[in-house]
Design an enzyme around this catalytic site. Structure first.
Site, PDB file in Angstrom:
ATOM      1  N   ASP A 111       0.845  -1.195   0.000  1.00  0.00           N
ATOM      2  CA  ASP A 111       0.000   0.000   0.000  1.00  0.00           C
ATOM      3  C   ASP A 111       0.880   1.245   0.000  1.00  0.00           C
ATOM      4  O   ASP A 111       2.065   1.179   0.337  1.00  0.00           O
ATOM      5  CB  ASP A 111      -0.951   0.016   1.212  1.00  0.00           C
ATOM      6  CG  ASP A 111      -0.230   0.132   2.552  1.00  0.00           C
ATOM      7  OD1 ASP A 111       0.840  -0.495   2.714  1.00  0.00           O
ATOM      8  OD2 ASP A 111      -0.729   0.850   3.442  1.00  0.00           O
TER       9      ASP A 111
ATOM     10  N   ASP B 252       8.773   3.905  -1.198  1.00  0.00           N
ATOM     11  CA  ASP B 252       8.025   3.508   0.008  1.00  0.00           C
ATOM     12  C   ASP B 252       6.690   2.891  -0.375  1.00  0.00           C
ATOM     13  O   ASP B 252       5.708   3.598  -0.546  1.00  0.00           O
ATOM     14  CB  ASP B 252       7.844   4.743   0.897  1.00  0.00           C
ATOM     15  CG  ASP B 252       7.157   4.455   2.218  1.00  0.00           C
ATOM     16  OD1 ASP B 252       7.016   3.279   2.570  1.00  0.00           O
ATOM     17  OD2 ASP B 252       6.757   5.429   2.894  1.00  0.00           O
TER      18      ASP B 252
ATOM     19  N   GLU C  16       0.130  -0.864   5.969  1.00  0.00           N
ATOM     20  CA  GLU C  16       1.206  -0.241   6.750  1.00  0.00           C
ATOM     21  C   GLU C  16       0.996   1.257   6.890  1.00  0.00           C
ATOM     22  O   GLU C  16       1.176   1.825   7.951  1.00  0.00           O
ATOM     23  CB  GLU C  16       2.571  -0.522   6.098  1.00  0.00           C
ATOM     24  CG  GLU C  16       3.751  -0.282   7.030  1.00  0.00           C
ATOM     25  CD  GLU C  16       4.180   1.170   7.132  1.00  0.00           C
ATOM     26  OE1 GLU C  16       4.820   1.525   8.127  1.00  0.00           O
ATOM     27  OE2 GLU C  16       3.869   1.977   6.227  1.00  0.00           O
ATOM     28  N   GLU C  17       0.586   1.883   5.794  1.00  0.00           N
ATOM     29  CA  GLU C  17       0.466   3.348   5.812  1.00  0.00           C
ATOM     30  C   GLU C  17      -0.742   3.837   6.607  1.00  0.00           C
ATOM     31  O   GLU C  17      -0.936   5.040   6.760  1.00  0.00           O
ATOM     32  CB  GLU C  17       0.416   3.898   4.379  1.00  0.00           C
ATOM     33  CG  GLU C  17       1.669   3.608   3.550  1.00  0.00           C
ATOM     34  CD  GLU C  17       2.922   4.359   4.004  1.00  0.00           C
ATOM     35  OE1 GLU C  17       2.905   4.962   5.092  1.00  0.00           O
ATOM     36  OE2 GLU C  17       3.922   4.326   3.265  1.00  0.00           O
TER      37      GLU C  17
ATOM     38  N   ASP D 275      12.564  -0.939   4.076  1.00  0.00           N
ATOM     39  CA  ASP D 275      11.521   0.096   4.097  1.00  0.00           C
ATOM     40  C   ASP D 275      12.030   1.319   4.849  1.00  0.00           C
ATOM     41  O   ASP D 275      11.267   2.047   5.461  1.00  0.00           O
ATOM     42  CB  ASP D 275      10.255  -0.480   4.758  1.00  0.00           C
ATOM     43  CG  ASP D 275       9.022   0.392   4.543  1.00  0.00           C
ATOM     44  OD1 ASP D 275       9.012   1.189   3.587  1.00  0.00           O
ATOM     45  OD2 ASP D 275       8.072   0.273   5.344  1.00  0.00           O
TER      46      ASP D 275
ATOM     47  N   THR E 156     -17.041  36.565   6.996  1.00  0.00           N
ATOM     48  CA  THR E 156     -16.808  36.948   8.388  1.00  0.00           C
ATOM     49  C   THR E 156     -17.570  35.983   9.290  1.00  0.00           C
ATOM     50  O   THR E 156     -18.778  36.071   9.443  1.00  0.00           O
ATOM     51  CB  THR E 156     -17.279  38.393   8.642  1.00  0.00           C
ATOM     52  OG1 THR E 156     -18.583  38.539   8.115  1.00  0.00           O
ATOM     53  CG2 THR E 156     -16.338  39.390   7.981  1.00  0.00           C
TER      54      THR E 156
ATOM     55  N   ARG F  72       5.947  11.231  17.843  1.00  0.00           N
ATOM     56  CA  ARG F  72       6.904  10.147  17.585  1.00  0.00           C
ATOM     57  C   ARG F  72       7.516   9.755  18.921  1.00  0.00           C
ATOM     58  O   ARG F  72       7.911  10.621  19.713  1.00  0.00           O
ATOM     59  CB  ARG F  72       7.997  10.616  16.633  1.00  0.00           C
ATOM     60  CG  ARG F  72       7.495  10.987  15.255  1.00  0.00           C
ATOM     61  CD  ARG F  72       7.180   9.764  14.414  1.00  0.00           C
ATOM     62  NE  ARG F  72       6.462  10.144  13.195  1.00  0.00           N
ATOM     63  CZ  ARG F  72       6.147   9.310  12.214  1.00  0.00           C
ATOM     64  NH1 ARG F  72       6.462   8.033  12.301  1.00  0.00           N
ATOM     65  NH2 ARG F  72       5.496   9.733  11.170  1.00  0.00           N
TER      66      ARG F  72
ATOM     67  N   SER G  13       8.376   5.271  11.478  1.00  0.00           N
ATOM     68  CA  SER G  13       7.799   4.174  12.261  1.00  0.00           C
ATOM     69  C   SER G  13       7.353   3.050  11.338  1.00  0.00           C
ATOM     70  O   SER G  13       6.869   3.297  10.242  1.00  0.00           O
ATOM     71  CB  SER G  13       6.574   4.673  13.043  1.00  0.00           C
ATOM     72  OG  SER G  13       6.877   5.860  13.734  1.00  0.00           O
TER      73      SER G  13
ATOM     74  N   HIS H 286       6.100  10.115   0.997  1.00  0.00           N
ATOM     75  CA  HIS H 286       4.853  10.763   1.443  1.00  0.00           C
ATOM     76  C   HIS H 286       4.667  12.155   0.837  1.00  0.00           C
ATOM     77  O   HIS H 286       3.686  12.822   1.152  1.00  0.00           O
ATOM     78  CB  HIS H 286       4.769  10.877   2.984  1.00  0.00           C
ATOM     79  CG  HIS H 286       4.776   9.559   3.692  1.00  0.00           C
ATOM     80  ND1 HIS H 286       4.357   9.410   4.993  1.00  0.00           N
ATOM     81  CD2 HIS H 286       5.143   8.319   3.285  1.00  0.00           C
ATOM     82  CE1 HIS H 286       4.477   8.137   5.353  1.00  0.00           C
ATOM     83  NE2 HIS H 286       4.963   7.459   4.325  1.00  0.00           N
TER      84      HIS H 286
END
Ligand code: BES
Ligand code: MN
Ligand code: MN
Length: 456
Positions: free
Chosen positions: A88, A119, A152-153, A179, A314, A327, A398, A426
């Site tokens: 993925d 990736d 995974e993503e 990866d 407004t 993280r 990660s 990404h």
């Protein structure tokens, strides 16, 4: 290992064509619009595993996207390597920033441009081709199992159940994963740590409806103003995170470990130039390598609310939202950090503001050994193919399943990645060097060679 380079030379165009076919499938796991494509990518990977000579190939259903399994057992008593990767990819948005369409792979300046090029389709596919090479040249020296996932993503939520239910099938001596990144094409390195992750969404509510910002402005809390203030208060002036208890379990590195980590070559100017920034900002008292590899962080990934269309309106909005990730490093746990965040964030809400924190997914940090037969095999393999011993580094990203391999299956991983941090993972214009793709295919058989030698 013999004939590795000549096999690659003979088949390199086909290898690339096959990877391109995989890259053309927009297997975006985060967006249900691409559901069919994610399943198609799974079938594609299974077919290529079969072609390469794997047995027991299966597209295994889960409550989410399937896991692709395949194996070649040459001798039940021989050691077994479990290869993990993911088919993925992240969403390609924003599309208009791509110089070529994200799902029409294009070669430019010796690099493959496409979402997933590095990736992880490009890196995962190297393993299938290296396996084909070992089968065709009759040099597979030990057993191999493949487990390629499709979530995974989005946090690998269903993979824990899969590995718990397939302990026997996944029995192995080590997990091999490509990866992650190396320092540079002429500075090979191997990640020996990954950060964990706590990802959540916050919803901040002020008045029960959008209001006229003139009629009510100044009298009622504005949820966007409040959210910005709350988020800003999560770091102090030294860029430390202010959530009480956040650092309680953080393992400080020894002076010698810090020294070792900072010995890895790092060109700060090139790093800044690549990102187009005039300076770096991070936690006081730590170097860039430490900030990304060994220190916990908190970042807003997205923030929205109010009116963002053409022109102006407004409005004093009723709601504001943000997606926030933290993280984590050893020995923080995603569960505890999520809980600490939630408690703190609710507490700092100003009067007239309601806060809801919704946890998304998490993953635990890991550190992998540098003295295992498998790590040494990876280092020896890279030394052969790069002509230089790799440097152990800590990766900032990660891979949630790595900690679970350890906890559920008792397996350590080797993170032999061939990407570069500058490959725009990404981001728009993700790419992967042809050098890296072929170098990976060349190096992996040597890993198997040394691993079976080291464990004999
Ligand atoms: N391959 C990356 C992780 C990575 C990249 C580690 C570079 C080290 C160096 C992986 O696909 C990824 O992006 N993971 C996500 C995990 C999340 C979605 C649960 C991440 O790190 O954001
Ligand atoms: Mn990945
Ligand atoms: Mn990723």
């Amino acid at each position: 290992m013999q004939g590795v380079q000549s096999y690659i030379d003979t088949h390199k165009d086909r290898f690339l064509e096959e990877l391109f076919s995989l890259l053309r499938i927009p297997s975006v796991s985060a967006n249900p619009d691409f559901r069919e494509d994610v399943f198609e990518a799974a079938e594609f990977v299974a077919d290529r595993l079969r072609d390469a000579g794997a047995d027991q190939v299966e597209v295994c259903p889960t409550d989410g996207y399937p896991v692709v399994y395949g194996e070649k057992i040459i001798d039940p008593d021989a050691p077994t390597v479990l290869v993990y990767g993911h088919y993925d990819v992240q969403p390609a948005d924003p599309y208009d920033l791509w110089h070529s369409p994200p799902f029409e792979p294009t070669i430019k300046d010796g690099k493959i441009y496409a979402r997933g090029a590095c990736d992880d389709k490009g890196q995962m596919y190297m393993h299938i081709k290296a396996f084909e090479l070992m089968m065709q040249t009759q040099q597979l020296p030990c057993n191999i199992k493949f487990m390629i996932e499709g979530e995974e993503e989005v946090g690998s939520a269903n993979l824990a159940t899969y590995i718990e239910n397939n302990r026997q099938r996944l029995k192995a001596d080590v997990v091999l994963i490509s990866d992650t990144s190396m320092i540079a094409n002429d500075i090979p390195s191997i990640d020996v740590g990954l950060r964990g992750l706590s990802y959540l969404e916050v919803e901040v509510t002020g008045p029960n409806r959008d209001l006229h910002s003139g009629v009510y402005g100044g009298a009622v809390a504005n949820p966007i103003n409040a959210l910005c203030q709350m988020i800003a208060s999560l770091h102090d002036s030294n860029r430390h995170i202010t959530i009480p208890g956040f650092y309680d379990r953080v393992q400080e590195l020894s002076t010698s470990d810090r020294h070792l980590l900072n010995q890895a070559p790092f060109d700060e100017q090139a790093y800044m130039d690549d990102l187009g920034v005039g300076g770096l900002l991070g936690e006081k008292g730590y170097t860039t390598a430490e900030r990304t590899g060994t220190r916990p962080t908190l970042d807003v990934n997205g923030i929205w609310g109010g009116y963002t269309g053409e022109g102006s309106k407004t409005v004093l909005p009723s709601k504001a939202y943000a997606k926030i990730s933290m993280r984590l490093v050893p020995n923080q746990t995603s569960e505890e950090i999520t809980m600490l965040f939630q408690k703190h964030f609710e507490q700092i809400a100003p009067q007239g503001i309601k806060v809801e924190v919704r946890p998304h997914h998490g993953g635990e940090p890991v550190v992998t050994p540098t003295d295992s037969p498998a790590y040494l095999a990876a280092a020896e393999a890279m030394t052969v193919t790069f002509g230089k011993a790799p440097i152990p580094t800590r990766g900032g990203g990660s891979i949630p399943i790595v900690a679970l391999f350890e906890r559920v299956l008792g397996l350590k991983s080797v993170l032999m990645g061939f990407g570069l941090d500058s490959d725009a993972l990404h981001s728009p214009n993700e790419h992967y060097g042809l050098f890296n793709f072929y170098k990976g295919i060349e190096t992996i058989p040597w890993f198997f060679h040394y691993f079976s030698q080291n464990t004999r």
